[in-house]
Design an enzyme around this catalytic site. Structure first.
Site, PDB file in Angstrom:
ATOM      1  N   HIS A 151     -31.265 -27.696  85.433  1.00  7.48           N
ATOM      2  CA  HIS A 151     -31.398 -27.356  84.006  1.00  7.48           C
ATOM      3  C   HIS A 151     -31.848 -28.636  83.281  1.00  7.48           C
ATOM      4  CE1 HIS A 151     -30.838 -25.327  80.302  1.00  7.48           C
ATOM      5  NE2 HIS A 151     -29.514 -25.315  80.199  1.00  7.48           N
ATOM      6  N   HIS A 211     -39.754 -22.065  86.313  1.00  2.00           N
ATOM      7  CA  HIS A 211     -38.837 -21.629  85.262  1.00  2.00           C
ATOM      8  C   HIS A 211     -38.435 -20.197  85.540  1.00  2.00           C
ATOM      9  CE1 HIS A 211     -37.211 -20.945  81.265  1.00  2.00           C
ATOM     10  NE2 HIS A 211     -37.190 -22.252  81.140  1.00  2.00           N
ATOM     11  N   ASP A 241     -39.448 -30.214  80.933  1.00  2.00           N
ATOM     12  CA  ASP A 241     -38.926 -31.476  81.458  1.00  2.00           C
ATOM     13  C   ASP A 241     -39.966 -32.316  82.195  1.00  2.00           C
ATOM     14  OD1 ASP A 241     -36.283 -31.180  80.580  1.00  2.00           O
ATOM     15  OD2 ASP A 241     -35.868 -29.763  82.189  1.00  2.00           O
TER      16      ASP A 241
HETATM   17  N1  ACO Z   1     -40.667 -26.657  93.458  1.00  2.12           N
HETATM   18  C1  ACO Z   1     -40.988 -25.945  94.571  1.00  2.12           C
HETATM   19  N2  ACO Z   1     -40.769 -24.633  94.717  1.00  2.12           N
HETATM   20  C2  ACO Z   1     -40.203 -23.991  93.681  1.00  2.12           C
HETATM   21  C3  ACO Z   1     -39.852 -24.656  92.497  1.00  2.12           C
HETATM   22  C4  ACO Z   1     -40.105 -26.034  92.400  1.00  2.12           C
HETATM   23  N3  ACO Z   1     -39.805 -26.709  91.299  1.00  2.12           N
HETATM   24  N4  ACO Z   1     -39.305 -23.774  91.638  1.00  2.12           N
HETATM   25  C5  ACO Z   1     -39.300 -22.595  92.261  1.00  2.12           C
HETATM   26  N5  ACO Z   1     -39.856 -22.715  93.502  1.00  2.12           N
HETATM   27  C6  ACO Z   1     -40.086 -21.664  94.489  1.00  2.12           C
HETATM   28  C7  ACO Z   1     -38.798 -21.239  95.157  1.00  2.12           C
HETATM   29  O1  ACO Z   1     -38.547 -22.004  96.322  1.00  2.12           O
HETATM   30  C8  ACO Z   1     -39.079 -19.788  95.453  1.00  2.12           C
HETATM   31  O2  ACO Z   1     -39.929 -19.737  96.569  1.00  2.12           O
HETATM   32  P1  ACO Z   1     -39.751 -18.530  97.675  1.00  2.12           P
HETATM   33  O3  ACO Z   1     -40.085 -17.274  96.903  1.00  2.12           O
HETATM   34  O4  ACO Z   1     -40.702 -18.862  98.749  1.00  2.12           O
HETATM   35  O5  ACO Z   1     -38.312 -18.572  98.107  1.00  2.12           O
HETATM   36  C9  ACO Z   1     -39.898 -19.326  94.244  1.00  2.12           C
HETATM   37  O6  ACO Z   1     -40.551 -20.504  93.768  1.00  2.12           O
HETATM   38  C10 ACO Z   1     -39.067 -18.703  93.141  1.00  2.12           C
HETATM   39  O7  ACO Z   1     -38.112 -19.661  92.712  1.00  2.12           O
HETATM   40  P2  ACO Z   1     -36.605 -19.356  92.363  1.00  2.12           P
HETATM   41  O8  ACO Z   1     -35.774 -20.514  92.830  1.00  2.12           O
HETATM   42  O9  ACO Z   1     -36.223 -17.980  92.839  1.00  2.12           O
HETATM   43  O10 ACO Z   1     -36.678 -19.324  90.779  1.00  2.12           O
HETATM   44  P3  ACO Z   1     -35.481 -19.403  89.765  1.00  2.12           P
HETATM   45  O11 ACO Z   1     -35.884 -18.627  88.593  1.00  2.12           O
HETATM   46  O12 ACO Z   1     -34.202 -19.033  90.426  1.00  2.12           O
HETATM   47  O13 ACO Z   1     -35.379 -20.962  89.439  1.00  2.12           O
HETATM   48  C11 ACO Z   1     -35.698 -23.062  88.421  1.00  2.12           C
HETATM   49  C12 ACO Z   1     -35.893 -21.537  88.300  1.00  2.12           C
HETATM   50  C13 ACO Z   1     -34.218 -23.376  88.697  1.00  2.12           C
HETATM   51  C14 ACO Z   1     -36.098 -23.709  87.112  1.00  2.12           C
HETATM   52  C15 ACO Z   1     -36.590 -23.577  89.585  1.00  2.12           C
HETATM   53  O14 ACO Z   1     -37.945 -23.314  89.295  1.00  2.12           O
HETATM   54  C16 ACO Z   1     -36.386 -25.070  89.832  1.00  2.12           C
HETATM   55  O15 ACO Z   1     -35.465 -25.438  90.559  1.00  2.12           O
HETATM   56  N6  ACO Z   1     -37.231 -25.955  89.233  1.00  2.12           N
HETATM   57  C17 ACO Z   1     -37.069 -27.385  89.372  1.00  2.12           C
HETATM   58  C18 ACO Z   1     -35.988 -27.888  88.450  1.00  2.12           C
HETATM   59  C19 ACO Z   1     -36.421 -27.885  86.993  1.00  2.12           C
HETATM   60  O16 ACO Z   1     -37.492 -28.355  86.650  1.00  2.12           O
HETATM   61  N7  ACO Z   1     -35.533 -27.383  86.141  1.00  2.12           N
HETATM   62  C20 ACO Z   1     -35.767 -27.349  84.684  1.00  2.12           C
HETATM   63  C21 ACO Z   1     -35.986 -25.953  84.231  1.00  2.12           C
HETATM   64  S1  ACO Z   1     -36.361 -25.920  82.531  1.00  2.12           S
HETATM   65  C22 ACO Z   1     -34.888 -26.210  81.782  1.00  2.12           C
HETATM   66  O17 ACO Z   1     -33.845 -25.859  82.215  1.00  2.12           O
HETATM   67  C23 ACO Z   1     -34.941 -26.915  80.589  1.00  2.12           C
END
Ligand code: ACO
Length: 436
Positions: free
Chosen positions: A268, A307, A363
């Site tokens: 987050h 996201h 971010d």
């Molecule tokens: N890098 C690589 N792969 C990713 C990323 C990433 N940053 N984000 C998502 N994916 C992939 C997942 O591995 C998944 O792949 P799969 O379908 O092969 O298993 C797919 O994309 C879907 O991702 P989920 O994890 O199911 O998406 P979710 O909605 O649960 O997660 C989150 C969202 C937590 C923001 C995720 O994208 C992430 O971890 N991002 C990096 C951390 C980040 O930047 N957080 C800030 C978010 S904005 C905020 O809170 C202000």
């Protein structure tokens, strides 16, 4: 007029049910009538991580993740970032309308009046180790405010509630600045209510021996825009924590501490700090392809990308990119921006990211600006928490005034053992004797 209902046939009983649809949503409680018999609890929905469940009705922030739209109280984020001050946006989020000149003046006076903290808060903060992470300090100190303001527990009184809201918005920059200076071993600087919200924050961070601190206007405006962009984002993890904890009628300081804790996580608000660490680790543009390969093989995450709701470019990231260039005019270019821009370009043309609709989020670029302004990475999430406090409080207030809301209490699907009899300690481990 289409028939706004959903027809469900329960193949277990061959019964048919008609469920009303409102705003593209059915009420989970309408499913409870679907039973196999009088002893049956009724149908529930299972939705870990709230992938497809609305927990409230809200009139504060509108977000369309597919189109990349973000609006506060109906106003596009781009227009607010262009024309408003942070406190003007704070007023909008909390009151529903933009303030008149007089309302804004009074509001700013009220907030700035509450920037000062009790002297014992300073002593409390002195107790932290010099290298305590500022988010840990903030979580604890905001929680501690509930002991300084016992009237805050009177959450049913709108006048009292308003006072706590102003108190917390006023004090957040002070607590954040104290956490910063504590780390550096510098004396705390008292708030200067003559200055604007962000200028005063900069004063408390960076003033040394000069009699009056004058913030660089470009940097102060950049911080103001960043604060506006972070002020609310509907039902994200920390806001959901705020609503859930607040639903138990805990006071707003204890409740906000829970929201700050949720924000601190690297998935987050903590992501902005992680982005900087990631860019440091990549180090140079030629190492980007190897890093992206690691991400694609699931060994790493590309921090600042992806996201839950945005499946398009985060509109805040677009604005932040522009602000970065303005800041660099003053501070000099942070070389990490070039690595970040290249990383974005490579990622956005790669099938892995395209297929999953992974774009830069708020971010990805914010930390690069903060670093150019002189903040260390451990301060980045604090810089998120100060403005988001407004959103948390607006959502908390809305939740308390919503007659449909009750204490948050999800259901579970129990997957554990069925009933079994107690086994005396002497018989445990002897499965036959214990009759297992
Ligand atoms: N890098 C690589 N792969 C990713 C990323 C990433 N940053 N984000 C998502 N994916 C992939 C997942 O591995 C998944 O792949 P799969 O379908 O092969 O298993 C797919 O994309 C879907 O991702 P989920 O994890 O199911 O998406 P979710 O909605 O649960 O997660 C989150 C969202 C937590 C923001 C995720 O994208 C992430 O971890 N991002 C990096 C951390 C980040 O930047 N957080 C800030 C978010 S904005 C905020 O809170 C202000």
């Amino acid at each position: 007029m289409p028939n706004e209902t959903l027809t469900i046939i329960d193949n277990r009983t061959e019964q048919t049910y008609s469920i009303p649809i409102s705003r593209g949503t059915i009420r989970a409680m309408d499913l409870r009538q679907i039973k196999t018999g009088p002893e049956d609890f009724g149908l529930m929905t299972y939705d870990p991580a709230f992938m497809n469940t609305a927990s409230c009705q809200s009139a504060i922030t509108y977000l369309d993740g597919d189109k990349g739209i973000l609006r506060y109280r109906g106003y596009p984020i781009e227009q607010l970032a262009e024309h408003c001050t942070f406190l003007e946006v704070a007023y909008l989020l909390l009151h529903g309308e933009l303030p008149t000149t007089e309302e804004l003046e009074n509001w700013s006076c009220e907030v700035m009046h509450h920037a000062m903290t009790h002297e014992n808060v300073k002593k409390f903060m002195d107790g932290f180790h010099h290298d305590a992470h500022p988010m840990g300090v903030l979580i604890s100190t905001v929680a501690a405010l509930s002991t300084f303001y016992p009237d805050a527990r009177n959450i049913g009184d709108p006048k009292c509630r308003r006072k706590q809201i102003i108190r917390l918005i006023g004090k957040m920059p002070t607590l954040a600045a104290y956490a910063y200076r504590h780390r550096l071993g510098l004396p705390y600087v008292y708030p200067d209510p003559d200055l604007g919200y962000t200028q005063n924050y900069m004063n408390m961070l960076w003033r040394r021996t000069e009699p009056k601190y004058a913030a660089n206007p470009v940097l102060a405006r950049a911080l103001e825009v960043l604060f506006i962009l972070h002020a609310d984002h509907e039902q994200n993890c920390s806001t959901s924590a705020m609503r859930a904890v607040g639903s138990s009628q805990a006071d707003p300081f204890a409740t906000a501490a829970a929201a700050i804790a949720a924000l601190s996580g690297p998935l987050h608000g903590g992501a902005n700090e992680e982005v900087l660490r990631m860019l440091d680790e990549i180090g140079s543009k030629d190492r980007i392809p190897a890093f992206v390969e690691q991400v694609k093989y699931g060994k790493r995450k590309l921090m600042g990308f992806g996201h839950r709701v945005y499946k398009n470019y985060d509109p805040r990231a677009r604005i932040i990119k522009r602000v970065a260039e303005e800041v660099f005019e003053v501070t000099g270019r942070n070389p990490k921006i070039d690595i970040a821009l290249d990383l974005e370009r490579i990622a956005l043309s790669d099938e892995y990211f395209i297929k999953r609709k992974l774009y830069p989020n708020v971010d990805f670029y914010s930390g690069i600006i903060y670093q150019a302004m002189g903040f260390t990475p451990d301060q980045f999430t604090v810089l998120f928490g100060i403005p988001r406090t407004v959103g948390w409080l607006a959502q908390w207030q809305e939740m308390l005034e919503d007659p449909e809301q009750k204490i948050a209490r999800p259901r579970q699907i129990y997957t554990g053992q069925d009933k079994r009899d107690f086994v005396p300690i002497t018989l445990r481990g002897q499965r036959e004797l214990a009759g297992v």
